[in-house]
Design a protein around this motif. Structure first.
Motif, PDB file in Angstrom:
ATOM      1  N   ARG A  20      -8.684   0.113  -4.057  1.00 57.73           N
ATOM      2  CA  ARG A  20      -8.793   1.176  -4.822  1.00 57.73           C
ATOM      3  C   ARG A  20      -7.478   2.011  -4.145  1.00 57.73           C
ATOM      4  N   TYR A  21      -7.539   2.918  -3.070  1.00 58.07           N
ATOM      5  CA  TYR A  21      -6.804   3.323  -2.324  1.00 58.07           C
ATOM      6  C   TYR A  21      -6.163   2.799  -1.827  1.00 58.07           C
ATOM      7  N   SER A  22      -4.983   1.800  -1.951  1.00 59.27           N
ATOM      8  CA  SER A  22      -4.634   1.101  -0.908  1.00 59.27           C
ATOM      9  C   SER A  22      -2.766   1.282  -1.434  1.00 59.27           C
ATOM     10  N   TYR A  23      -2.881   2.987  -1.412  1.00 55.39           N
ATOM     11  CA  TYR A  23      -1.701   3.450  -1.506  1.00 55.39           C
ATOM     12  C   TYR A  23      -1.675   4.584  -0.431  1.00 55.39           C
ATOM     13  N   LEU A  24      -2.533   4.874  -0.002  1.00 57.18           N
ATOM     14  CA  LEU A  24      -2.679   5.383   1.101  1.00 57.18           C
ATOM     15  C   LEU A  24      -1.942   4.864   2.185  1.00 57.18           C
ATOM     16  N   HIS A  25      -2.714   3.884   2.302  1.00 53.73           N
ATOM     17  CA  HIS A  25      -2.409   3.452   3.653  1.00 53.73           C
ATOM     18  C   HIS A  25      -1.656   2.072   3.476  1.00 53.73           C
ATOM     19  N   ALA A  26      -0.878   1.422   2.143  1.00 55.98           N
ATOM     20  CA  ALA A  26      -0.524   0.456   2.433  1.00 55.98           C
ATOM     21  C   ALA A  26       1.056   0.565   3.214  1.00 55.98           C
ATOM     22  N   ARG A  27       1.414   1.643   3.383  1.00 54.73           N
ATOM     23  CA  ARG A  27       2.981   2.096   4.617  1.00 54.73           C
ATOM     24  C   ARG A  27       2.437   0.998   5.698  1.00 54.73           C
ATOM     25  N   PHE A  28       0.904   1.024   6.179  1.00 55.89           N
ATOM     26  CA  PHE A  28       0.906   0.107   7.134  1.00 55.89           C
ATOM     27  C   PHE A  28       0.322  -0.644   7.092  1.00 55.89           C
TER      28      PHE A  28
END
Length: 370
Positions: A20-28
């Motif tokens: 659900r909150y992949s956009y918060l950690h997608a960079r890594f």
């Protein structure tokens, strides 16, 4: 069964949060390489499902500690010993810079820790000549144990290629370990098996069939290490369990690894760690699951990905079923291991040469032509 439900719920919720909150950690965390030789997904997907599984089994076994301290402590020590392998895998998932050699060494270190903390050392392998050497030279037993655990952990990383493939294979194997642990009255191993099974089911809810999150290297090494150590402990604690029981139980991932080394080193004459697209599961995807790619490219590719794993689940069952039937008989287990190896080679040969039965082919060509 409470540990299974607890680990399932924690894994379900934690993986939901990661998706659900992949956009918060997608960079890594996201696997953004959609063009690699071993890549068969269509969008960037988080590959840190292993972190959620690790936390889920930790919480489930921590709760279990207050109910049965000996069972809970056993599981927590197993988690502690797995950390070198998991950390190395998760670091690769995030940085993409940790080589296979370092990850393998980290897994061997984890096996050494488990051996020290849980007395998880193989005393024999039921092979004439080698057993005597292991008794005479304990350092050889330690080396064989660490090598075997590292190899199985790496094997699960190798088969982790399509949605649901390695997770369902692991569940089938863990159910087999739990069954035999129940038969011999080893509740520690049985509960540890159910803790991982529950966590994998919670992960699978989001991984199969749509592939919203991946195990990643950290998860694959954790699952493989968990299975390998429980296998070592089961056969070491209970001499009536044949050493060949877990070998046949894990025949699919183990033989996939051995055949990969043979294919790369002998046939292709390249480094065995060099990636390629010739694993059995990749051949099934490309030659057996002939799912057309039309206007809705992404949707059809996800469908094709999901349809690949069941073929390998059935192959895995060809080893799991006889392992469960003859878990005490090392002669029959050796025979069925040889039979499985022949079946694997025949299937691989048949797919390479397009000699497999037509009824095995899945295609939507007729639907497209309507």
């Amino acid at each position: 069964m409470s540990v299974l439900l607890i680990s399932f719920l924690f894994s379900f919720i934690l993986n939901l949060w990661l998706v659900r909150y992949s956009y918060l950690h997608a960079r890594f965390s996201a696997d953004s390489d959609l063009t690699g030789i071993q890549k068969f997904h269509t969008i960037a997907v988080p590959r840190v499902g292993g972190a959620a599984i690790l936390l889920a089994i930790f919480l489930a076994l921590w709760v279990r500690y207050f109910q049965s301290p000996d069972v809970g402590l056993f599981g927590l020590l197993l988690i502690l010993s797995s950390l070198p392998a998991v950390i190395a895998g998760l670091t690769e998932d995030i940085t993409k810079k940790v080589g296979i050699r370092i990850r393998l060494m980290a897994t061997i270190l984890a096996a050494g820790l488990a051996g020290y903390m849980l007395n998880a050392w193989l005393g024999s392998v039921q092979i004439l000549g080698i057993d005597n050497l292991m008794i005479t030279y304990p350092i050889l037993a330690i080396a064989i144990t660490c090598f075997a655990v590292g190899g199985v952990a790496n094997a699960f990383n190798i088969i982790d290629g399509y949605n649901g493939l390695s997770a369902v294979v692991a569940i089938m194997i863990l159910l087999g370990i739990a069954y035999v642990a129940f038969k011999v009255g080893d509740h520690q191993i049985m509960i540890a098996s159910f803790a991982m099974i529950g966590a994998l089911f919670g992960f699978l809810f989001w991984n199969y069939p749509r592939g919203l999150i991946f195990l990643g290297d950290g998860g694959a090494y954790l699952v493989g290490f968990w299975i390998a150590e429980l296998s070592v402990l089961l056969t070491t604690r209970h001499p009536e369990v044949s050493k060949w029981f877990p070998l046949l139980l894990c025949a699919y991932p183990i033989f996939e690894t051995l055949f990969t080394i043979y294919r790369r080193l002998i046939l292709k004459r390249v480094h065995p760690g060099m990636p390629d697209a010739s694993h059995l599961h990749q051949l099934v995807y490309k030659r057996v699951v002939r799912w057309s790619v039309g206007t809705n490219f992404n949707y059809l590719k996800v469908q094709r990905n999901a349809l690949t794993a069941p073929y390998l689940w059935m192959l895995c069952l060809l080893a799991v079923i006889p392992a469960l039937l003859f878990w005490q008989n090392h002669v029959l287990l050796k025979i069925f291991t040889a039979i499985f190896a022949l079946i694997y080679c025949w299937i691989y040969w048949a797919i390479v040469r397009y000699k497999f039965p037509e009824f095995l082919i899945i295609s939507n060509a007729d639907k497209d032509s309507e």
